[in-house]
Scaffold this motif. Structure first.
Motif, short mmCIF file in Angstrom:
data_model
loop_
_atom_site.label_atom_id
_atom_site.label_comp_id
_atom_site.label_asym_id
_atom_site.label_seq_id
_atom_site.Cartn_x
_atom_site.Cartn_y
_atom_site.Cartn_z
N ASN A 63 -3.04 14.46 38.11
CA ASN A 63 -3.29 15.87 38.42
C ASN A 63 -4.70 16.08 38.98
OD1 ASN A 63 -0.75 17.00 37.45
ND2 ASN A 63 -1.46 16.38 35.43
N PRO A 64 -4.96 15.54 40.15
CA PRO A 64 -6.27 15.79 40.77
C PRO A 64 -6.22 17.09 41.58
CG PRO A 64 -5.02 14.32 42.14
CD PRO A 64 -4.13 14.68 40.97
N ASP A 65 -7.24 17.30 42.39
CA ASP A 65 -7.22 18.44 43.29
C ASP A 65 -6.05 18.30 44.27
OD1 ASP A 65 -9.50 19.41 42.09
OD2 ASP A 65 -10.83 18.34 43.48
N ALA A 66 -5.41 19.40 44.56
CA ALA A 66 -4.24 19.38 45.43
C ALA A 66 -4.64 19.14 46.89
CB ALA A 66 -3.48 20.70 45.31
N GLN A 68 -4.54 20.04 50.63
CA GLN A 68 -4.43 21.33 51.29
C GLN A 68 -3.54 21.23 52.54
OE1 GLN A 68 -5.81 24.17 49.92
NE2 GLN A 68 -6.23 22.73 48.25
N TYR A 106 -7.29 16.22 52.72
CA TYR A 106 -7.52 15.63 51.41
C TYR A 106 -8.86 16.12 50.84
CZ TYR A 106 -3.73 12.27 52.19
OH TYR A 106 -2.51 11.69 52.42
N PRO A 107 -8.92 16.39 49.55
CA PRO A 107 -10.22 16.77 48.94
C PRO A 107 -11.12 15.54 48.79
CG PRO A 107 -8.50 16.68 47.27
CD PRO A 107 -7.81 16.46 48.59
N SER A 109 -12.49 14.51 46.25
CA SER A 109 -12.26 13.82 44.98
C SER A 109 -11.33 12.61 45.13
CB SER A 109 -11.66 14.79 43.96
OG SER A 109 -10.42 15.32 44.42
N TYR A 110 -10.68 12.48 46.28
CA TYR A 110 -9.83 11.31 46.52
C TYR A 110 -10.66 10.11 47.00
CZ TYR A 110 -5.38 13.79 46.01
OH TYR A 110 -4.31 14.47 45.50
#
Length: 239
Positions: A63-66, A68, A106-107, A109-110
């Protein structure tokens, strides 16, 4: 954009229906230039033009940042074959070509710090083939509301499923064949020479469309459990 198109379509259908429901009975058009009611024919043909808006539904392993999504408005064109089953139900085949573009971001955080690595533009040209059951109400003056649903498949002519390169070489890969279910509604308007039908449908993919990168720890694909297309079609049919 999809909400705006949905509201416009609903307002158009409601305004036309209201004007006929709350007025005296009118002369019924036969939509065939005076050659007999079009609804008396067992088999009828037509074509459609329209717009689409595709996006993706992502299911993640964690469940990381979605991711977009930035969908764009696309264009549809195709043919219609309609088989009358009874006065209220029709079986329809609507093969068409659908052009669309989706952008995903992609955020950070990936683990993707380069803006070029975080962005992917996905252009698709689909041959879309739905088999639909259309269920209508009783005709009221010169219009007839209906609901429609069924199943469909598509072939992505722009698919790069077999491309040996992956996201490490800026290639975001999708499968060529997709299966869907579809639900929608619309209104048949009976004009003197033809039947005009605006409709709106939602399409929902049943299978995972993502082709994973070779690296099992790829920041682009490793956390995606499923990637499934969703879309809205607004079509204008002429029969």
């Amino acid at each position: 954009m999809r909400k705006i198109l949905f509201i416009i379509c609903c307002m158009f259908a409601f305004q036309s229906a209201h004007s006929q429901l709350f007025s005296k009975k009118k002369v019924q058009n036969d939509a065939s230039g005076g050659n007999g009611q079009i609804d008396n024919n067992t088999l009828t043909w037509g074509y459609f033009l329209g717009f689409n808006s595709y996006d993706f539904k992502f299911t993640y392993n964690q469940n990381p940042d979605a991711i977009q999504l930035k969908p764009q408005l696309g264009f549809n064109v195709g043919l219609v074959g309609d088989v009358k089953l009874n006065n209220y139900m029709n079986l329809r085949l609507e093969p068409g070509i659908y052009f669309t573009t989706r952008n995903i971001e992609y955020p950070e955080s990936y683990g993707l710090t380069d803006p070029v690595d975080r962005l992917r533009e996905i252009k698709s040209s689909y041959v879309h083939i739905p088999l639909l059951l259309k269920i209508g109400t009783k005709r009221i003056n010169n219009f007839k509301p209906f609901i429609v649903g069924g199943f469909s498949t598509s072939i992505n002519l722009s698919s790069n499923e077999k491309n040996p390169d992956d996201n490490s070489n800026n290639q975001f890969r999708m499968k060529q064949r997709t299966f869907y279910y579809e639900l929608g509604f619309g209104v048949d308007f009976y004009l003197y020479y033809f039947k005009f039908t605006p409709s709106i449908r939602g399409v929902f993919a049943l299978n995972d469309e993502l082709v994973r990168d070779r690296d099992p720890n790829s920041p682009w694909t490793s956390n995606i459990q499923k990637m499934q297309t969703r879309g809205i079609f607004i079509n204008f049919t002429f029969q």
